[in-house]
Design a protein around this motif. Structure first.
Motif, PDB file in Angstrom:
ATOM      1  N   PRO A  45      35.171  25.061  42.267  1.00  0.00           N
ATOM      2  CA  PRO A  45      35.693  26.144  41.443  1.00  0.00           C
ATOM      3  C   PRO A  45      37.205  26.280  41.601  1.00  0.00           C
ATOM      4  CG  PRO A  45      34.694  27.027  43.418  1.00  0.00           C
ATOM      5  CD  PRO A  45      34.466  25.546  43.450  1.00  0.00           C
ATOM      6  N   MET A  46      37.869  26.575  40.500  1.00  0.00           N
ATOM      7  CA  MET A  46      39.319  26.764  40.483  1.00  0.00           C
ATOM      8  C   MET A  46      39.619  27.985  39.615  1.00  0.00           C
ATOM      9  SD  MET A  46      40.580  24.069  42.032  1.00  0.00           S
ATOM     10  CE  MET A  46      40.252  22.362  42.379  1.00  0.00           C
ATOM     11  N   GLN A  47      40.807  28.554  39.815  1.00  0.00           N
ATOM     12  CA  GLN A  47      41.273  29.644  38.967  1.00  0.00           C
ATOM     13  C   GLN A  47      42.779  29.547  38.882  1.00  0.00           C
ATOM     14  OE1 GLN A  47      40.006  32.905  41.578  1.00  0.00           O
ATOM     15  NE2 GLN A  47      42.149  33.441  41.842  1.00  0.00           N
ATOM     16  N   GLN A  48      43.360  30.352  38.005  1.00  0.00           N
ATOM     17  CA  GLN A  48      44.809  30.394  37.910  1.00  0.00           C
ATOM     18  C   GLN A  48      45.366  30.902  39.242  1.00  0.00           C
ATOM     19  OE1 GLN A  48      46.739  29.214  35.453  1.00  0.00           O
ATOM     20  NE2 GLN A  48      44.838  28.518  34.521  1.00  0.00           N
ATOM     21  N   VAL A  53      45.590  38.278  46.594  1.00  0.00           N
ATOM     22  CA  VAL A  53      44.243  38.563  46.118  1.00  0.00           C
ATOM     23  C   VAL A  53      44.273  39.836  45.281  1.00  0.00           C
ATOM     24  CG1 VAL A  53      41.899  39.171  46.808  1.00  0.00           C
ATOM     25  CG2 VAL A  53      43.157  37.427  48.071  1.00  0.00           C
ATOM     26  N   GLY A  54      43.701  39.746  44.088  1.00  0.00           N
ATOM     27  CA  GLY A  54      43.633  40.908  43.220  1.00  0.00           C
ATOM     28  C   GLY A  54      44.864  41.144  42.367  1.00  0.00           C
ATOM     29  N   THR A  60      38.743  33.479  33.798  1.00  0.00           N
ATOM     30  CA  THR A  60      38.194  32.142  33.602  1.00  0.00           C
ATOM     31  C   THR A  60      38.107  31.425  34.939  1.00  0.00           C
ATOM     32  OG1 THR A  60      39.148  32.005  31.380  1.00  0.00           O
ATOM     33  CG2 THR A  60      38.515  29.923  32.419  1.00  0.00           C
ATOM     34  N   VAL A  61      36.951  30.832  35.199  1.00  0.00           N
ATOM     35  CA  VAL A  61      36.749  29.993  36.378  1.00  0.00           C
ATOM     36  C   VAL A  61      36.552  28.570  35.865  1.00  0.00           C
ATOM     37  CG1 VAL A  61      35.242  29.458  38.332  1.00  0.00           C
ATOM     38  CG2 VAL A  61      35.751  31.845  37.767  1.00  0.00           C
ATOM     39  N   TYR A  62      37.356  27.654  36.389  1.00  0.00           N
ATOM     40  CA  TYR A  62      37.258  26.235  36.049  1.00  0.00           C
ATOM     41  C   TYR A  62      36.411  25.555  37.114  1.00  0.00           C
ATOM     42  CZ  TYR A  62      41.102  27.265  32.901  1.00  0.00           C
ATOM     43  OH  TYR A  62      41.886  27.805  31.910  1.00  0.00           O
ATOM     44  N   LEU A  63      35.506  24.694  36.691  1.00  0.00           N
ATOM     45  CA  LEU A  63      34.624  24.002  37.620  1.00  0.00           C
ATOM     46  C   LEU A  63      34.823  22.499  37.478  1.00  0.00           C
ATOM     47  CD1 LEU A  63      31.674  26.312  36.754  1.00  0.00           C
ATOM     48  CD2 LEU A  63      32.718  26.195  39.010  1.00  0.00           C
ATOM     49  N   ASN A 122      34.544  33.529  31.259  1.00  0.00           N
ATOM     50  CA  ASN A 122      34.293  32.142  30.857  1.00  0.00           C
ATOM     51  C   ASN A 122      34.239  31.218  32.050  1.00  0.00           C
ATOM     52  OD1 ASN A 122      34.594  32.473  27.888  1.00  0.00           O
ATOM     53  ND2 ASN A 122      36.662  33.075  28.465  1.00  0.00           N
ATOM     54  N   TYR A 123      33.367  30.235  31.942  1.00  0.00           N
ATOM     55  CA  TYR A 123      33.373  29.089  32.829  1.00  0.00           C
ATOM     56  C   TYR A 123      33.816  27.908  31.987  1.00  0.00           C
ATOM     57  CZ  TYR A 123      30.367  31.674  36.111  1.00  0.00           C
ATOM     58  OH  TYR A 123      29.855  32.597  36.979  1.00  0.00           O
ATOM     59  N   ILE A 124      34.820  27.178  32.452  1.00  0.00           N
ATOM     60  CA  ILE A 124      35.211  25.921  31.820  1.00  0.00           C
ATOM     61  C   ILE A 124      34.755  24.831  32.777  1.00  0.00           C
ATOM     62  CG2 ILE A 124      37.086  24.451  31.011  1.00  0.00           C
ATOM     63  CD1 ILE A 124      36.893  26.858  29.245  1.00  0.00           C
TER      64      ILE A 124
END
Length: 170
Positions: A45-48, A53-54, A60-63, A122-124
């Motif tokens: 999992p990745m994110q911007q 934190v916060g 959006t979570v990229y997988l 969203n999950y990408i």
């Protein structure tokens, strides 16, 4: 030393078989190319990026998904990060599973567990090593978008096909 399995150099895309010691040159001036190896079957999992934190909601979570012939899984977990409400099932858990066969790849998102309402919209899913000719979501054909940017800006589900340092990607 790489343990048993197939390993992918995440930064360069090179593939190595395990059970061996490899020599790997790195830039000893600034160490910007220290290797990170991902085992075939991983779901990452990745994110911007955020400064803390916060800082902003994760919409959006990229997988990054490197399917193998074996079923592999990852459980996405989220809670408010502030309280002990998770002890009363105020969390979100969602199991994600992937595998590949001669016919293609599958990626399954399981049912949500817990009562936490996450910000994720969203999950990408990036299926590395496959250029799909079709994708089904919940048994229905999915819409093909021109590229990742068009997919990210779309309403609803769909897919795009491209290539990256690992080869084809859906």
């Amino acid at each position: 030393y790489l343990p048993a399995g197939t390993w992918i150099d995440y930064n360069r895309g090179d593939v190595y078989e395990g059970n061996q010691t490899i020599n790997y040159e790195v830039n000893d001036e600034d160490w910007t190319d220290v290797p990170m190896f991902v085992k075939q079957g991983a779901i990452m999992p990745m994110q911007q990026p955020q400064n803390y934190v916060g800082e902003s909601a994760v919409k959006t979570v990229y997988l990054d998904t490197f399917a193998s012939e074996d079923n592999t899984s990852f459980t996405h977990y989220d809670d408010d990060g502030k309280s002990f409400d998770y002890e009363n099932e105020t969390y979100l858990k969602q199991k994600m599973t992937t595998s590949k066969t001669a016919d293609g790849m599958t990626f399954t998102v399981g049912a949500k567990e817990g009562s936490y309402q996450a910000d994720t919209e969203n999950y990408i899913v990036k299926l590395h090593g496959n250029a799909a000719e079709s994708v089904q979501v919940n048994g229905a054909d999915s819409k093909l978008y021109d590229d990742l940017s068009a997919l990210e800006n779309a309403d609803g589900s769909g897919y795009a096909v491209s290539s990256d340092i690992y080869g084809a990607v859906t």
